[in-house]
Write a protein that holds these residues in place. Structure first.
Motif: not given
Length: 377
Positions: A151-172
């Motif tokens: 039930x805790x709300x945990x906060x994270x900072x987005x440090x980057x996004x994954x390469x779109x070339x691998x999005x078939x397996x990395x979209x989620x």
């Protein structure tokens, strides 16, 4: 030989003129024909492209994955299993992995949270896949909140996004620090989600997998070949389901094509009678109608396949994306590598062009063998 080609060139010229005289009927058939080839070729090209994309990505996947099964369900693997697998002859390297699923109730989407073995992530930061970035409209430096199982709300900072070339397996995918992962899920320090192993001799993967299964009776051992077969079966199943849904359209085209080919109109019968009366042979009449069917089917096949090629490789198969990619909320965005498979082209050609072309011959032969005076009357 020259006479043969000249004869058929004149027959083709006559065929083109004959098609023009019945422009409306032939254009309607041509449009339906193009649509059928477009649909079938789109499904075939996209399924083949997705399969190749999955194979290319899985080539760098672990050779062996070891999971612990309790009552038919996955259970965390004790760290001692790493030492047990390392001692097996033929194993080159062993590593424990941490990953799990998180359901975002607000977006109704499932994420895969994972500790990357070869990409360190700072504590309090996450690296997210392209699908999550689009869904939640996140960019580097933004803050994202996840609700932990307790039930805790945990906060994270987005440090980057994954390469779109691998999005078939990395979209989620969400990559995070090991300490953050264990704290978020309350995961024990002496457990891993699963264990991956590499083998010194690739030809001995099956043998090593059997040894691991004997050493750890409660384990399920999955090889890279097993994963490849699973993905191939998945895309074959999805492509088959789409084909079944479209089978009604295919059947409608078959009925239309047969009606067009077998049901000669009064004008066509009269035309055949006139041609026979002025000296045309039966073989000439059959050749004209054969060329008529061949021209319509070949042009429709080429047009439909070119449209399907552009639809799949330049517009990402937008019409069939939900059915073939299969994500409920997060749809990966990537451009498939253009490739034409000769076997698939031949299969589509055989099931669309050949039947229609052959269907034109029998009714024409039957009409061409009747006395011209009888046909014209």
């Amino acid at each position: 030989m020259n006479h043969f080609f000249a004869r058929h060139l004149y027959l083709v010229d006559f065929t083109v003129a004959s098609l023009g005289r019945r422009r409306g009927r032939n254009l309607g058939l041509f449009a339906v024909y193009v649509l059928l080839v477009f649909v079938l070729a789109s499904v075939s090209l996209m399924t083949h492209g997705l399969r190749r994309e999955a194979q290319a990505i899985l080539e760098s996947s672990p050779e062996i994955v070891v999971q612990r099964m309790i009552a038919g369900r996955n259970d965390p693997v004790p760290t001692g299993a790493v030492a047990a697998i390392t001692g097996i002859r033929g194993v080159r390297a062993v590593q424990g992995r941490l990953w799990g699923y998180y359901y975002d109730a607000g977006m109704r989407a499932n994420y895969t949270l994972m500790v990357p073995p070869d990409r360190p992530v700072e504590s309090g930061a996450v690296v997210i896949g392209g699908g999550i970035a689009r869904l939640r409209q996140l960019d580097t430096g933004d803050i994202v909140h996840f609700m932990a199982p307790d039930g805790r709300i945990v906060r994270f900072t987005v440090s980057g996004t994954l390469d779109s070339a691998s999005e078939l397996v990395s979209a989620d995918l969400v990559l995070m620090n090991e300490g953050d992962f264990r704290a978020f899920f309350g995961f024990p320090a002496d457990r891993f989600t699963d264990v991956v192993a590499s083998v010194r001799n690739p030809r001995e993967v099956g043998t090593v997998a059997s040894k691991i299964a004997l050493a750890l009776p409660e384990a399920r051992v999955v090889t890279r070949a097993d994963m490849l077969r699973t993905y191939e079966a998945l895309f074959d199943w999805r492509g088959g389901m789409v084909a079944v849904v479209l089978s009604g359209a295919v059947l409608a085209f078959v009925i239309l094509a047969w009606d067009k080919a077998a049901g000669l109109s009064a004008d066509e019968r009269r035309e055949i009678g006139v041609l026979k009366a002025i000296g045309w042979e039966t073989s000439d009449v059959i050749a004209v109608k054969f060329w008529e069917g061949a021209l319509v089917s070949l042009l429709a096949f080429l047009a439909g396949y070119v449209l399907a090629y552009g639809h799949v490789f330049y517009f990402s198969g937008a019409l069939f994306e939900p059915a073939l990619k299969g994500w409920a909320i997060l749809y990966p965005r990537f451009r498939l590598v253009p490739e034409i498979n000769g076997q698939q082209v031949a299969t589509i050609f055989f099931f669309t062009v050949v039947p229609y072309t052959l269907a034109t011959i029998f009714p024409i032969w039957r009409a061409a063998t009747i006395d011209p005076d009888t046909v014209m009357r």
